[in-house]
Enzyme design. Structure first.
Site, short mmCIF file in Angstrom:
data_model
loop_
_atom_site.label_atom_id
_atom_site.label_comp_id
_atom_site.label_asym_id
_atom_site.label_seq_id
_atom_site.Cartn_x
_atom_site.Cartn_y
_atom_site.Cartn_z
N LYS A 175 0.83 -1.22 0.00
CA LYS A 175 0.00 0.00 0.00
C LYS A 175 0.86 1.26 0.00
CE LYS A 175 -1.82 1.78 4.04
NZ LYS A 175 -1.60 3.22 4.23
N ASN A 176 1.81 1.32 0.90
CA ASN A 176 2.54 2.58 1.05
C ASN A 176 3.53 2.83 -0.09
OD1 ASN A 176 1.01 3.22 3.22
ND2 ASN A 176 2.53 2.60 4.76
N ARG B 129 -9.07 0.20 3.95
CA ARG B 129 -8.11 1.17 3.42
C ARG B 129 -6.79 0.48 3.07
NH1 ARG B 129 -6.58 5.05 7.51
NH2 ARG B 129 -4.95 5.19 5.98
N ASP C 255 3.71 0.22 12.22
CA ASP C 255 2.46 -0.25 11.60
C ASP C 255 2.15 -1.71 11.95
OD1 ASP C 255 2.20 2.26 10.55
OD2 ASP C 255 2.89 1.74 8.54
N ARG D 3 0.38 15.22 13.34
CA ARG D 3 1.12 14.67 12.20
C ARG D 3 1.57 15.84 11.33
NH1 ARG D 3 -1.62 9.27 9.79
NH2 ARG D 3 0.45 9.14 8.85
N CYS E 249 -5.03 8.23 9.36
CA CYS E 249 -5.18 7.74 10.74
C CYS E 249 -4.76 8.82 11.72
CB CYS E 249 -4.31 6.50 10.96
SG CYS E 249 -4.77 5.11 9.93
C1 EPZ Z 1 4.13 6.76 6.83
O1 EPZ Z 1 3.46 7.88 7.39
C2 EPZ Z 1 3.10 5.68 6.65
N1 EPZ Z 1 2.05 6.18 5.76
C3 EPZ Z 1 2.50 5.29 8.00
O2 EPZ Z 1 1.69 4.14 7.76
C4 EPZ Z 1 3.62 4.87 8.96
O3 EPZ Z 1 3.08 4.70 10.25
C5 EPZ Z 1 4.71 5.94 9.02
O4 EPZ Z 1 5.16 6.28 7.69
C6 EPZ Z 1 5.93 5.50 9.82
O5 EPZ Z 1 6.47 4.33 9.27
C7 EPZ Z 1 2.25 6.18 4.44
O6 EPZ Z 1 3.29 5.75 3.93
C8 EPZ Z 1 1.15 6.71 3.60
P1 EPZ Z 1 6.53 9.81 8.92
P2 EPZ Z 1 4.18 9.30 7.41
O7 EPZ Z 1 6.59 11.10 8.18
O8 EPZ Z 1 5.00 9.42 6.19
C9 EPZ Z 1 7.33 13.02 12.43
C10 EPZ Z 1 -0.22 2.77 7.80
O9 EPZ Z 1 -0.75 2.20 8.76
N2 EPZ Z 1 7.27 14.04 11.35
O10 EPZ Z 1 7.58 8.79 8.68
O11 EPZ Z 1 3.11 10.31 7.62
C11 EPZ Z 1 5.95 12.42 12.70
O12 EPZ Z 1 5.19 13.23 13.58
C12 EPZ Z 1 0.26 4.20 7.93
O13 EPZ Z 1 -0.08 2.25 6.69
C13 EPZ Z 1 7.59 15.35 11.65
O14 EPZ Z 1 7.92 15.69 12.78
O15 EPZ Z 1 5.09 9.15 8.69
C14 EPZ Z 1 6.30 11.06 13.25
O16 EPZ Z 1 6.56 11.17 14.62
C15 EPZ Z 1 -0.21 4.82 9.19
N3 EPZ Z 1 7.53 16.28 10.63
C16 EPZ Z 1 7.61 10.70 12.52
O17 EPZ Z 1 8.09 11.92 11.96
C17 EPZ Z 1 7.19 15.96 9.36
O18 EPZ Z 1 7.17 16.84 8.50
C18 EPZ Z 1 7.46 9.70 11.39
O19 EPZ Z 1 6.46 10.13 10.48
C19 EPZ Z 1 6.87 14.62 9.07
C20 EPZ Z 1 6.91 13.68 10.09
#
Ligand code: EPZ
Length: 421
Positions: free
Chosen positions: A22-23, A397, A305, A122, A117
């Site tokens: 998916k991702n 989803r 995840d 976020r 989610c």
């Molecule tokens: C991706 O989300 C995945 N979604 C999520 O999967 C997954 O939980 C996550 O990566 C972590 O592996 C998709 O790929 C669509 P991040 P993403 O940016 O990209 C902080 C699922 O169940 N952060 O890696 O949104 C954030 O708050 C979903 O399939 C900032 O501070 O996650 C978090 O603590 C749910 N500033 C950490 O980084 C930013 O600009 C990791 O978030 C961006 C993120």
């Protein structure tokens, strides 16, 4: 009202095949906006988030066809707007990839703040930092993010936090920018490598994906071609955990075993028998589960995840386990639902203390988000009696026809429609 109804207590036997990631799909589909020519993408999972992002591309003017099951062709030559549909974009997280892709294609993008989610705040500050480094002006007003640049140019970007989304978005914006971009402290998840492989197959110049430094040399154009998405690490992990929970003997097919190492080692520590083959993993369990400690981390660490699913499994282990969530600030909201099934879990800050119980019992619960929903299914499979899981839309989803596929390995699970009043 739609529900999943699960009759617990059946052991699982047989083979189950993992679908496309998916991702990866939700990043590769927007990346097709950068391509001059037709992209044929295979192994695309037929799930809500993917269908939503395809709908957004279609709204932007892309021509989309479905020549075979799980195969999509995208011709973006007809896309002429850089404005994503607000309503659709605000419904899912991955819509933010339209920012990087449209910025890379048109030098302009207008996309709603993403939904998805809810696990606390976020932010997308790192995505914005990357776009600004590449020469774009970025503004957020009335729920809408606007990015624009006269000319995108390569730059060095250091990510203060390892972010999957920011890494992908910067790759998308940089792939056709002038000059060289270096992303430091980049995320290393398998879907980052898959996106880089897709873009390189279309003519991009990206090196280092899968390490924490990614180097991109911008190219003038990308041409079309055919690409197959990798198997979904999280779906494979969910099936492995389901088999470990229910007991029995299950072969999970279409898996890249290397992607599963953090889970495999934890399952073995619990006493589950895991056999790895080239592209499949066999899970067998017939003895009690030992308690363990788990901490979620960016890849190659234990994936956040799979955190709800492993908590569901540990709730029936023989002793007390600890699971620490180190990626999201608030990803234990589903624990209240697991407790309805008899799990004994206490949350202390970012850690769940799970006192294993001999058995769970069926009850009505809700899928509070995608992976929480998967955790409910796992718990329901081992619970005594019947569990109804409300709001399966969250599960849809990320998992294609989950009830049909789990039924084939012996789970007693069905989709039911209950009318109110
Ligand atoms: C991706 O989300 C995945 N979604 C999520 O999967 C997954 O939980 C996550 O990566 C972590 O592996 C998709 O790929 C669509 P991040 P993403 O940016 O990209 C902080 C699922 O169940 N952060 O890696 O949104 C954030 O708050 C979903 O399939 C900032 O501070 O996650 C978090 O603590 C749910 N500033 C950490 O980084 C930013 O600009 C990791 O978030 C961006 C993120």
């Amino acid at each position: 009202m739609e529900n999943l109804r699960v009759y617990g207590g059946s052991r699982l036997y047989g083979e189950i095949t993992t679908g496309g990631a998916k991702n990866a799909a939700v990043a590769i589909i927007p990346a097709a906006l950068l391509v001059d020519g037709v992209c044929t993408i295979e192994n695309v999972p037929d799930i809500r988030d993917v269908n939503l992002i395809l709908k957004m591309l279609s709204y932007l003017g892309a021509k989309i066809t479905y020549p075979a099951e799980n195969t999509v062709t995208i011709d973006s030559s007809t896309v002429s707007t850089y404005r994503a549909p607000y309503d659709l974009a605000s419904r899912m997280r991955a819509s933010y990839y339209l920012l990087g892709a449209l910025l890379g294609r048109f030098g302009k993008a207008e996309v709603a703040l993403p939904g998805g989610c809810n696990f606390g705040e976020r932010p997308i500050d790192l995505h914005e930092k990357g776009f600004r480094a590449l020469g774009a002006e970025v503004e957020t007003k009335r729920g809408q993010v606007t990015a624009s640049a006269d000319c995108l140019h390569g730059a060095s970007v250091y990510l203060d936090t390892v972010s999957v989304g920011a890494t992908i978005n910067i790759m998308l914006a940089a792939v056709r920018a002038n000059g060289r971009t270096v992303i430091e402290n980049a995320a290393k998840e398998p879907h980052i490598v898959d996106l880089a492989n897709f873009l390189n197959a279309m003519g991009a110049h990206i090196r280092g994906a899968g390490t924490d430094v990614i180097r991109i040399v911008g190219v003038e154009r990308l041409s079309g071609g055919t690409y197959a998405i990798i198997p979904d690490q999280i779906e494979a992990g969910t099936f492995m955990i389901a088999a470990a929970a229910a007991g029995g003997d299950v072969l999970v097919k279409n898996v890249i075993p290397r992607h599963m190492e953090s889970l495999t080692s934890k399952l073995e520590e619990m006493g589950v028998n895991v056999e790895e083959y080239d592209d499949s993993i066999r899970i067998k369990r017939d003895s009690p589960l030992r308690p363990i400690r788990v901490k979620t981390m960016p890849y190659p660490g234990f994936p956040t995840d799979l955190q709800p699913q492993i908590v569901a499994l540990l709730s029936i282990a023989n002793g007390t386990s600890m699971v620490t969530e180190d990626v999201w600030e608030n990803r234990f909201q589903y624990v209240g639902e697991l407790k309805r099934l008899g799990a004994d879990i206490t949350i202390q800050g970012q850690t769940a203390l799970i006192r294993g119980v001999p058995s769970l019992y069926g009850a009505p619960v809700k899928a509070t988000d995608l992976r929480a929903g998967a955790a409910m299914i796992i718990a329901a499979l081992v619970a005594d009696g019947v569990t109804t899981i409300g709001e399966p839309i969250h599960i849809d989803r990320g998992y294609e026809r989950i009830e049909t596929r789990l039924s084939k390995i012996g789970a007693r699970i069905e989709r039911v429609y209950i009318t109110n009043g």
